[in-house]
Scaffold this motif. Structure first.
Motif, mmCIF file in Angstrom:
data_model
loop_
_atom_site.group_PDB
_atom_site.id
_atom_site.type_symbol
_atom_site.label_atom_id
_atom_site.label_comp_id
_atom_site.label_asym_id
_atom_site.label_seq_id
_atom_site.Cartn_x
_atom_site.Cartn_y
_atom_site.Cartn_z
ATOM 1 N N GLY A 293 43.149 36.704 46.516
ATOM 2 C CA GLY A 293 44.540 36.378 46.251
ATOM 3 C C GLY A 293 44.896 36.335 44.780
ATOM 4 O O GLY A 293 46.083 36.416 44.425
ATOM 5 N N ALA A 294 43.905 36.238 43.896
ATOM 6 C CA ALA A 294 44.194 36.130 42.463
ATOM 7 C C ALA A 294 44.874 37.385 41.921
ATOM 8 O O ALA A 294 45.783 37.308 41.088
ATOM 9 N N ASP A 295 44.439 38.553 42.364
ATOM 10 C CA ASP A 295 45.036 39.798 41.877
ATOM 11 C C ASP A 295 46.510 39.897 42.236
ATOM 12 O O ASP A 295 47.315 40.437 41.471
ATOM 13 N N GLU A 296 46.873 39.395 43.401
ATOM 14 C CA GLU A 296 48.271 39.472 43.844
ATOM 15 C C GLU A 296 49.163 38.478 43.110
ATOM 16 O O GLU A 296 50.308 38.787 42.771
ATOM 17 N N VAL A 297 48.657 37.275 42.842
ATOM 18 C CA VAL A 297 49.514 36.253 42.229
ATOM 19 C C VAL A 297 49.492 36.304 40.705
ATOM 20 O O VAL A 297 50.394 35.763 40.047
ATOM 21 N N LEU A 298 48.468 36.950 40.128
ATOM 22 C CA LEU A 298 48.348 37.001 38.663
ATOM 23 C C LEU A 298 48.474 38.416 38.107
ATOM 24 O O LEU A 298 48.146 38.664 36.948
ATOM 25 N N LEU A 299 48.940 39.362 38.920
ATOM 26 C CA LEU A 299 49.144 40.756 38.515
ATOM 27 C C LEU A 299 47.850 41.391 38.017
ATOM 28 O O LEU A 299 47.775 41.947 36.921
ATOM 29 N N GLY A 300 46.815 41.321 38.846
ATOM 30 C CA GLY A 300 45.520 41.836 38.462
ATOM 31 C C GLY A 300 45.301 43.304 38.741
ATOM 32 O O GLY A 300 44.374 43.906 38.189
ATOM 33 N N TYR A 301 46.122 43.904 39.596
ATOM 34 C CA TYR A 301 45.940 45.314 39.922
ATOM 35 C C TYR A 301 46.632 46.204 38.896
ATOM 36 O O TYR A 301 47.698 45.870 38.375
ATOM 37 N N LYS B 100 50.017 40.910 29.526
ATOM 38 C CA LYS B 100 50.342 40.819 28.098
ATOM 39 C C LYS B 100 49.381 41.651 27.278
ATOM 40 O O LYS B 100 48.160 41.574 27.466
ATOM 41 N N SER B 101 49.941 42.453 26.393
ATOM 42 C CA SER B 101 49.129 43.291 25.488
ATOM 43 C C SER B 101 48.136 44.155 26.251
ATOM 44 O O SER B 101 47.026 44.400 25.787
ATOM 45 N N GLY B 102 48.542 44.582 27.445
ATOM 46 C CA GLY B 102 47.670 45.418 28.258
ATOM 47 C C GLY B 102 46.645 44.653 29.057
ATOM 48 O O GLY B 102 45.868 45.249 29.800
ATOM 49 N N TRP B 103 46.613 43.329 28.916
ATOM 50 C CA TRP B 103 45.671 42.499 29.667
ATOM 51 C C TRP B 103 46.282 42.080 30.993
ATOM 52 O O TRP B 103 47.398 41.557 31.032
ATOM 53 N N THR B 104 45.558 42.303 32.076
ATOM 54 C CA THR B 104 45.976 41.752 33.364
ATOM 55 C C THR B 104 45.519 40.297 33.455
ATOM 56 O O THR B 104 44.615 39.869 32.741
ATOM 57 N N LYS B 105 46.162 39.522 34.326
ATOM 58 C CA LYS B 105 45.787 38.117 34.571
ATOM 59 C C LYS B 105 45.641 37.330 33.258
ATOM 60 O O LYS B 105 44.725 36.527 33.080
ATOM 61 N N TYR B 106 46.567 37.585 32.350
ATOM 62 C CA TYR B 106 46.492 36.986 31.010
ATOM 63 C C TYR B 106 46.476 35.459 31.079
ATOM 64 O O TYR B 106 45.721 34.796 30.368
ATOM 65 N N ARG C 238 36.839 40.445 29.780
ATOM 66 C CA ARG C 238 36.336 41.737 30.269
ATOM 67 C C ARG C 238 37.455 42.756 30.301
ATOM 68 O O ARG C 238 38.575 42.457 30.732
ATOM 69 N N LYS C 239 37.156 43.993 29.917
ATOM 70 C CA LYS C 239 38.165 45.053 29.947
ATOM 71 C C LYS C 239 38.034 45.946 31.168
ATOM 72 O O LYS C 239 38.892 46.791 31.410
ATOM 73 N N ASP C 240 36.959 45.783 31.937
ATOM 74 C CA ASP C 240 36.808 46.559 33.160
ATOM 75 C C ASP C 240 37.041 45.651 34.353
ATOM 76 O O ASP C 240 36.906 44.440 34.271
ATOM 77 N N LYS C 241 37.428 46.251 35.462
ATOM 78 C CA LYS C 241 37.649 45.498 36.696
ATOM 79 C C LYS C 241 37.039 46.280 37.837
ATOM 80 O O LYS C 241 37.372 47.444 38.053
ATOM 81 N N GLN C 242 36.138 45.652 38.583
ATOM 82 C CA GLN C 242 35.501 46.347 39.694
ATOM 83 C C GLN C 242 35.848 45.739 41.040
ATOM 84 O O GLN C 242 36.046 46.444 42.005
ATOM 85 N N GLY C 243 35.906 44.417 41.110
ATOM 86 C CA GLY C 243 36.155 43.797 42.396
ATOM 87 C C GLY C 243 34.911 43.891 43.277
ATOM 88 O O GLY C 243 33.787 44.026 42.794
ATOM 89 N N PHE C 244 35.132 43.862 44.577
ATOM 90 C CA PHE C 244 34.020 43.872 45.530
ATOM 91 C C PHE C 244 33.695 45.320 45.855
ATOM 92 O O PHE C 244 34.177 45.883 46.830
ATOM 93 N N VAL C 245 32.890 45.995 44.986
ATOM 94 C CA VAL C 245 32.691 47.437 45.110
ATOM 95 C C VAL C 245 31.284 47.769 45.579
ATOM 96 O O VAL C 245 30.340 47.013 45.412
#
Length: 622
Positions: A389-397, A523-529, A545-552
């Motif tokens: 749920g964090a990606d949806e509420v904090l604009l992580g995608y 902000k400044s290109g950062w998701t979930k700032y 972290r500048k990369d995002k993988q999730g459950f991959v």
């Protein structure tokens, strides 16, 4: 009103996640032979509740037989005493309940002047709260649930479900009889005629959507709506469905610093509530920002002995093991790992399909299932906290960044637009994660790129359409993202008698975050700032972290190996999807072969969803 009870059965074991099955007959009363079948249906849900089984039938009219069946299987989490088993009764009110209401202690204090409690359970609090406040009380519940209450004063049945589709509830109606169950497999046990739902199939194949609305993969079975309740009058057999909660804009603090402080307090309180348990608990730790934040905050502020669990891969390109190791070493956190290998995935695809009841989107679902299996077998953990749920509420995608740029352009905020683009290239997270192949599902007219194996244009929801960023987030929370993620997590965890709690989906936190300025989250290109700024306890290597993988999982590589060969063989002779006029089998086989050498537009999910849907059709409609 005087009510007669029949056939109560209680089988206490040792171990309030659960499974429920409810029957309401408005046409004619049911007979003892029907109860035999209903008990068999209830036992299909044994995996959801191995610790107690209780079924009760009610006669609320003057006819012979009974017209209400309440069935419950219990996995004990709060108040392990058998007195808390369900169906639970107080003053002739009856309840069956699947889930947890975490703020039950606070709600109980409101009721102690009015009622004498005989248990320490959240179940009794829910029933008493309804007894005093009726359906208006549902909006005070902080948790996840599906529940059914019999109200003897109104002579009606009340059905309700949590705000964000965390706990499942399905329904089917046949000849004036309405059935509710926690899982589709229970309703299938009834032996009613079922047919495949083309709309649901096309949504998955074209855009990897699941649980968008009330549609399941069976035309006859529907999903009960979240954040809603239904009242069914047992005398007139009329029913009404209403919302008990919706998003409302709060009064926001004026500075980012103040908003950051409110966010942190809400997150800590959400974690505190979700740490309530009478059984051992742990966290799911991927090494990413969200799960690391949860694990760290609990470790440092709520419980020094928290255990964490991770799935890792020998494929370093796909594994976040180094970040897991970094965190657990830095914070001295207990951690156990599951090393995920291709053979395990292939061996469990069919098993997980049976668990999920419907097709799923990737082998990541299988990896999650295997992680829960390992936790169940090797530990005494029953409750887990997840970053879902964090990606949806904090604009992580990534998509949210491009939605934001689109909104700035539409509002003619060109200076902001240029600044957002420039900063993302300079130091942010978004650009390095972008992929046209994955972005195509949000581009009108591009969703069939590279997929010539479909015989026709498939149904597509307009998931690229929105009026504001707030609306876009709410669409993901209500329809396009959270429901299918919680679907997978609930079925996988409950298959192993584990309860998963989601701190980022505390309704207070969700409502606050979706109404914050976009710049607090992007902000400044950062998701979930906001999260990065707030959880200062995290090591900077994870926090920024500048990369995002999730459950991959390394799915594309596997598809180019034995797994791809298996899919080609699977479609070598026939196809149910082809029989339905959806798939050109030979074109699909050629696409798989092409993908194994190179692919400009296809992604792994384009192939896997066809394969798993085909398997589901063969298993259920032979």
């Amino acid at each position: 009103m005087n009510i007669k009870y029949f056939g109560t059965e209680v089988y206490p074991n040792s171990l309030n996640m659960c499974g429920i099955f409810v029957v309401i007959s408005g046409a004619k009363n049911l007979q003892p032979k029907d109860k035999i079948l209903f008990d068999e249906v209830l036992n299909v849900l044994t995996h959801r509740g191995p610790d107690a089984c209780d079924s009760r039938i009610l006669k609320t009219n003057q006819e012979d037989g009974f017209n209400v069946y309440l069935g419950h299987r219990r996995l004990s989490i709060i108040d392990l005493d058998p007195k808390s088993n369900q169906p639970f009764e107080a003053d002739n009110y009856q309840i069956v309940f699947n889930g947890e209401v975490y703020n039950y202690l606070e709600l109980r204090k409101e009721l102690e002047a009015d009622f004498t409690f005989k248990t320490n359970s959240d179940t009794e609090v829910i029933l008493r709260y309804y007894q005093k406040y009726g359906t208006s009380g549902f909006g005070k519940f902080n948790g996840m649930w599906s529940l059914v209450i019999y109200d003897p004063i109104k002579n009606n049945i009340v059905v309700a479900r949590d705000r964000f589709s965390v706990k499942p509830l399905y329904q089917i109606e046949d000849n004036g009889v309405l059935y509710f169950a926690s899982e589709i497999k229970a309703l299938k046990k009834l032996g009613l005629t079922l047919t495949p739902n083309t709309l649901a199939i096309e949504r998955l194949l074209s855009q990897q959507l699941l649980d968008v609305d009330d549609q399941t993969f069976y035309n006859e079975i529907k999903i009960f709506p979240p954040m809603s309740f239904m009242e069914l009058d047992l005398k007139s057999n009329t029913r009404t469905i209403k919302k008990y909660w919706d998003f409302t804009a709060p009064v926001l603090e004026k500075t980012f610093g103040d908003r950051k402080e409110v966010f942190r307090e809400l997150l800590l309180d959400s974690l505190k509530l979700r740490m309530r348990s009478d059984v051992p608990l742990g966290t799911l730790l991927s090494g990413g920002l969200d799960s690391s934040a949860i694990t760290t905050l609990i470790h440092e502020h709520l419980n020094d002995q928290i255990q964490s669990f991770s799935v890792v891969s020998d494929e370093k390109k796909y594994s976040e093991e180094s970040f897991v190791d970094l965190l657990v070493k830095n914070k001295n956190i207990s951690n156990r790992k599951l090393r995920f290998v291709p053979d395990e995935a292939l061996d469990n695809i069919k098993n997980v399909l049976d668990v999920q009841d419907e097709p799923y989107g990737s082998l990541g679902v299988v990896a999650q299932y295997l992680l829960f299996e390992k936790i169940k077998k090797e530990t005494d953990i029953t409750v887990l906290l997840s970053g879902q749920g964090a990606d949806e509420v904090l604009l992580g995608y990534n998509k949210f960044y491009f939605f934001y740029l689109k909104e700035l352009k539409q509002k003619h905020h060109y200076l902001k637009l240029m600044g957002a683009i420039g900063s993302s290239f300079a130091k942010g997270t978004v650009v390095r994660q972008f992929s046209w192949k994955h972005a195509k599902r949000y581009l009108p007219g591009s969703t069939n790129k590279g997929r010539k194996f479909f015989k026709r244009d498939l149904h597509k929801d307009k998931i690229w359409s929105y009026d504001s960023m707030t609306e876009r987030q709410i669409l993901d929370i209500n329809n396009y993202s959270v429901p299918h993620l919680t679907h997978y997590e609930d079925r996988n965890s409950m298959a192993h008698q584990l309860e998963v709690r989601l701190p980022f989906l505390d309704y207070r936190l969700v409502n606050y975050l979706v109404h914050l300025p976009v710049e607090d989250k992007l902000k400044s290109g950062w998701t979930k700032y906001l999260l990065r700024e707030s959880v200062h306890e995290l090591p900077n290597e994870i926090r920024w972290r500048k990369d995002k993988q999730g459950f991959v999982t390394p799915e594309e590589k596997w598809l180019k190996g034995a797994f791809g060969e298996y899919i080609i063989s699977y479609f070598s002779q026939s196809s149910k999807l082809e029989d339905m006029g959806i798939l050109d089998r030979k074109e699909f086989v050629e696409a798989v072969k092409s993908f194994r050498t190179h692919s400009k537009w296809l992604v792994y999910g384009d192939i896997f969803t066809v394969f798993i849907t085909e398997m589901w059709l063969r298993e259920n409609f032979a």
